[in-house]
Motif scaffolding. Structure first.
Motif, PDB file in Angstrom:
ATOM      1  N   GLU A 195      28.860  -9.393 -16.124  1.00  0.00           N
ATOM      2  CA  GLU A 195      29.276 -10.786 -16.173  1.00  0.00           C
ATOM      3  C   GLU A 195      30.686 -10.885 -15.600  1.00  0.00           C
ATOM      4  OE1 GLU A 195      27.954 -13.582 -16.888  1.00  0.00           O
ATOM      5  OE2 GLU A 195      26.231 -13.279 -18.205  1.00  0.00           O
ATOM      6  N   TYR A 339      32.112   1.012 -20.529  1.00  0.00           N
ATOM      7  CA  TYR A 339      32.512  -0.392 -20.357  1.00  0.00           C
ATOM      8  C   TYR A 339      33.683  -0.467 -19.393  1.00  0.00           C
ATOM      9  CZ  TYR A 339      36.077   1.148 -23.678  1.00  0.00           C
ATOM     10  OH  TYR A 339      37.095   1.833 -24.284  1.00  0.00           O
ATOM     11  N   ILE A 343      35.812  -6.260 -20.535  1.00  0.00           N
ATOM     12  CA  ILE A 343      35.263  -6.464 -21.880  1.00  0.00           C
ATOM     13  C   ILE A 343      36.379  -6.419 -22.920  1.00  0.00           C
ATOM     14  CG2 ILE A 343      33.837  -5.395 -23.686  1.00  0.00           C
ATOM     15  CD1 ILE A 343      32.073  -6.717 -21.717  1.00  0.00           C
ATOM     16  N   LEU A 376      23.257  -4.857 -25.501  1.00  0.00           N
ATOM     17  CA  LEU A 376      24.245  -5.144 -24.463  1.00  0.00           C
ATOM     18  C   LEU A 376      24.360  -6.628 -24.177  1.00  0.00           C
ATOM     19  CD1 LEU A 376      23.991  -2.364 -21.745  1.00  0.00           C
ATOM     20  CD2 LEU A 376      25.337  -2.455 -23.821  1.00  0.00           C
ATOM     21  N   ARG A 377      23.231  -7.330 -24.166  1.00  0.00           N
ATOM     22  CA  ARG A 377      23.277  -8.778 -23.914  1.00  0.00           C
ATOM     23  C   ARG A 377      24.163  -9.466 -24.942  1.00  0.00           C
ATOM     24  NH1 ARG A 377      20.870 -13.818 -24.891  1.00  0.00           N
ATOM     25  NH2 ARG A 377      20.095 -13.046 -26.889  1.00  0.00           N
ATOM     26  N   CYS A 380      27.972  -8.413 -24.545  1.00  0.00           N
ATOM     27  CA  CYS A 380      28.618  -9.043 -23.400  1.00  0.00           C
ATOM     28  C   CYS A 380      28.890 -10.520 -23.671  1.00  0.00           C
ATOM     29  CB  CYS A 380      27.754  -8.874 -22.157  1.00  0.00           C
ATOM     30  SG  CYS A 380      28.618  -9.238 -20.612  1.00  0.00           S
ATOM     31  N   HIS A 381      27.940 -11.216 -24.265  1.00  0.00           N
ATOM     32  CA  HIS A 381      28.145 -12.630 -24.561  1.00  0.00           C
ATOM     33  C   HIS A 381      29.224 -12.825 -25.620  1.00  0.00           C
ATOM     34  CE1 HIS A 381      23.922 -13.882 -22.925  1.00  0.00           C
ATOM     35  NE2 HIS A 381      24.749 -13.445 -21.989  1.00  0.00           N
ATOM     36  N   ALA A 395      33.193  -8.103 -16.341  1.00  0.00           N
ATOM     37  CA  ALA A 395      32.931  -7.448 -17.618  1.00  0.00           C
ATOM     38  C   ALA A 395      31.579  -6.746 -17.521  1.00  0.00           C
ATOM     39  CB  ALA A 395      32.920  -8.475 -18.754  1.00  0.00           C
ATOM     40  N   THR A 396      31.601  -5.424 -17.613  1.00  0.00           N
ATOM     41  CA  THR A 396      30.384  -4.635 -17.455  1.00  0.00           C
ATOM     42  C   THR A 396      30.224  -3.670 -18.620  1.00  0.00           C
ATOM     43  OG1 THR A 396      30.547  -4.773 -15.046  1.00  0.00           O
ATOM     44  CG2 THR A 396      29.151  -3.040 -15.940  1.00  0.00           C
ATOM     45  N   LEU A 397      28.994  -3.547 -19.088  1.00  0.00           N
ATOM     46  CA  LEU A 397      28.649  -2.622 -20.158  1.00  0.00           C
ATOM     47  C   LEU A 397      27.470  -1.767 -19.707  1.00  0.00           C
ATOM     48  CD1 LEU A 397      28.749  -5.111 -23.151  1.00  0.00           C
ATOM     49  CD2 LEU A 397      30.165  -3.057 -23.014  1.00  0.00           C
TER      50      LEU A 397
END
Length: 414
Positions: A195, A339, A343, A376-377, A380-381, A395-397
Motif C-alpha cells: 500500500e 516489513y 509501516i 497481512l491485510r 496493513c490497513h 508500506a509493504t508487509l
C-alpha cells in the motif's frame, strides 16, 4: 444434485467451460462462466477484490450494459467478505421468496482473487450446503480462478474491475514485476501486501520455491515515484538473473550492487532482506542490506528480531568488507514477518509512530487465528489508518510461515 448411479452434473459444466474459454477474451469470461452452469439451473456472479482489498467488485456479465450496475460489496462487514477473509464457503438457504445461494472463495492456487456467487434458480430442492454440491462448486470455482489468472495478461477488462482509480506509472511498472501476493506449498505459506497500491514507489518483494529451497526477499528503494520504481525493478531483475544462475545470497546482493551502480548511479540505494529457507530442516540464512530486521513469531509471541547478516544497502556495498550471512533455525509453525519502514513510521495526528511494538502486538493477536494473507491485510490497513492524512511512504508487509498446518488451512474446504 445426483444419485450414485447418475452422471456427475458438474463434469459437463467443467468440460463446457474449458471449451468455451479457449478463445475467450478477458471481458467475455463472466458470460462464459454463467453459460456453463445455466443447464444446472444455476446463475453465477464473479466478484474480484479491489487493489486495496477493501471491497469485492463485480465482473460485468452478459447484458450488463442494459441493467443496473451491481454495487461493490465491503469485505469487512458482509457474508461474501467473510468468505474472502477466511477462505471458506458459506451457503445461504432459501427464504422469504429469495433463491438459495452459495458464496465460494475464488482462488488461483491459493492466491485470493475474490468470491464466486452461485444462485440456485432451477431445482428448488437443491441444497447449497449439500456436500456433493459444495464439492462440485469448489472444483468449478478453482477452474474459474485459474481462468481469471490466465486471461488477465491478455486484456485490461479484469484489471480495470479491480481498480477504483488511476494507477501511477511507477505502480504500473512494479505490479507487472511482482509475483502473486500469496504462494502456498505443502510445507510453507508466503504472503505479501503493498500500500498505497495505486502509488507504490520503491517497495517490492519476491520469492521462489524449488525443491527444498524457498527464496524470499523484500525491497525498499530510496526516493519516490518512477525513479524509486526503476531502482527496485533493476534490483529485482539483477537478483533474479543471479539466482537463476545458481548464485548464493552474498552474490545476489553484489549483483544488485552492480546493477544500481551501472544503470542508475544517481539513485542513492535500496534496502533489502534476502533469505533462503530450507523447507526440510528449517534452516534460514539471510542477508540484511540496511533494512529493518525481520521479526520471528513463535507460538503467538514475538521471539526476537533477526539482527544478523548485516551489510550496506544495495548499491553501496561493492566495497563492503564486512559482509556476513545471518542464520536462524526455525521450528514448525514459526512465522517470519518482513516489513518496510512505511509501516512502522506511519504517524498519527500527534506525531506518534505506529512502531514495531504495535506491529508485533497485532501479529501476536492474530497468530494462528487467521490465514497469513488475512493477517497481512488487517495489519496493513491498521497501519494505514494510523496515518494523519494520505500515506507519506510505501508500506509493504511479507509473512513467511514454515508449517504443514498453515498450508492445509489455506485450502477452501479444509
Amino acid at each position: 444434485m445426483s444419485t450414485p448411479d447418475e452422471p456427475w452434473p458438474w463434469r459437463a459444466a467443467i468440460v463446457d467451460l474449458l471449451a468455451r474459454t479457449r478463445l475467450a477474451q478477458p471481458d467475455e469470461l463472466a458470460a462464459e462462466v454463467a453459460a456453463a452452469v445455466l443447464p444446472l439451473g444455476l446463475e453465477t456472479t464473479i466478484y474480484l477484490v479491489d487493489q486495496e482489498q477493501r471491497t469485492l467488485r463485480p465482473v460485468p456479465g452478459p447484458g450488463a450494459a442494459d441493467t443496473e450496475p451491481i454495487e461493490p460489496i465491503p469485505v469487512d462487514s458482509t457474508v461474501p467478505g467473510r468468505v474472502f477473509m477466511t477462505v471458506s464457503s458459506e451457503p445461504v438457504p432459501a427464504g422469504d421468496g429469495r433463491p438459495a445461494r452459495l458464496w465460494m472463495p475464488m482462488l488461483d492456487g491459493n492466491e485470493r482473487l475474490g468470491v464466486l456467487e452461485v444462485v440456485v434458480r432451477g431445482d428448488p430442492g437443491t441444497d447449497p450446503g449439500d456436500e456433493a454440491f459444495l464439492a462440485g462448486c469448489d472444483l468449478f470455482g478453482q477452474l474459474v480462478g485459474h481462468l481469471i489468472a490466465t486471461k488477465v495478461p491478455y486484456g485490461d477488462a479484469l484489471l480495470k474491475v479491480r481498480r477504483a482509480r488511476r494507477m501511477s506509472e511507477a505502480s504500473e511498472l512494479l505490479w507487472q514485476l511482482l509475483p502473486p501476493l500469496t504462494f502456498v506449498c505443502h510445507r510453507a505459506v508466503v504472503s505479501a501486501i503493498l500500500e498505497p497500491c495505486y502509488e507504490v514507489g520503491g517497495d517490492g518483494f519476491d520469492y521462489a520455491a524449488d525443491g527444498t529451497s524457498l527464496f524470499f526477499a523484500i525491497f525498499d528503494t530510496a526516493g519516490h515515484e518512477m525513479r524509486a520504481g526503476l531502482g527496485t525493478a533493476a534490483v529485482m531483475s539483477a537478483i533474479r538473473a543471479a539466482r537463476r544462475a545458481g548464485d548464493d545470497l552474498d552474490a545476489l546482493a553484489r549483483a544488485a550492487d552492480r546493477a544500481l551502480e551501472a544503470y542508475l548511479p544517481e539513485l542513492r540505494f535500496t534496502t533489502a532482506v534476502l533469505a533462503h529457507l530450507d523447507l526440510d530442516s528449517g534452516r534460514m540464512r539471510y542477508v540484511n542490506a540496511g533494512h529493518p530486521p525481520p521479526l520471528l513469531v513463535r507460538d503467538g509471541r514475538l521471539v526476537h528480531g533477526l539482527t544478523g547478516g548485516r551489510r550496506l544497502p544495495l548499491g553501496l556495498g561493492l566495497d563492503d568488507a564486512g559482509r556476513e550471512v545471518g542464520e536462524e533455525m526455525l521450528r514448525r509453525g514459526d512465522r517470519i514477518l518482513l516489513y518496510t519502514d512505511g509501516i512502522t513510521e506511519a504517524r498519527d495526528r500527534d506525531g506518534t509512530a505506529f512502531g514495531v511494538d504495535r506491529l508485533a502486538g497485532l501479529v501476536r493477536r492474530d497468530a494462528g487465528r487467521l490465514p497469513a494473507p488475512e493477517t497481512l491485510r488487517r495489519l496493513c490497513h491498521a497501519a494505514l489508518s494510523h496515518y494523519d492524512g494520505p500515506p507519506s511512504d510505501d508500506a509493504t508487509l511479507m509473512l513467511v510461515e514454515w508449517s504443514y498446518d498453515a498450508a492445509r488451512a489455506m485450502l477452501p474446504l479444509a
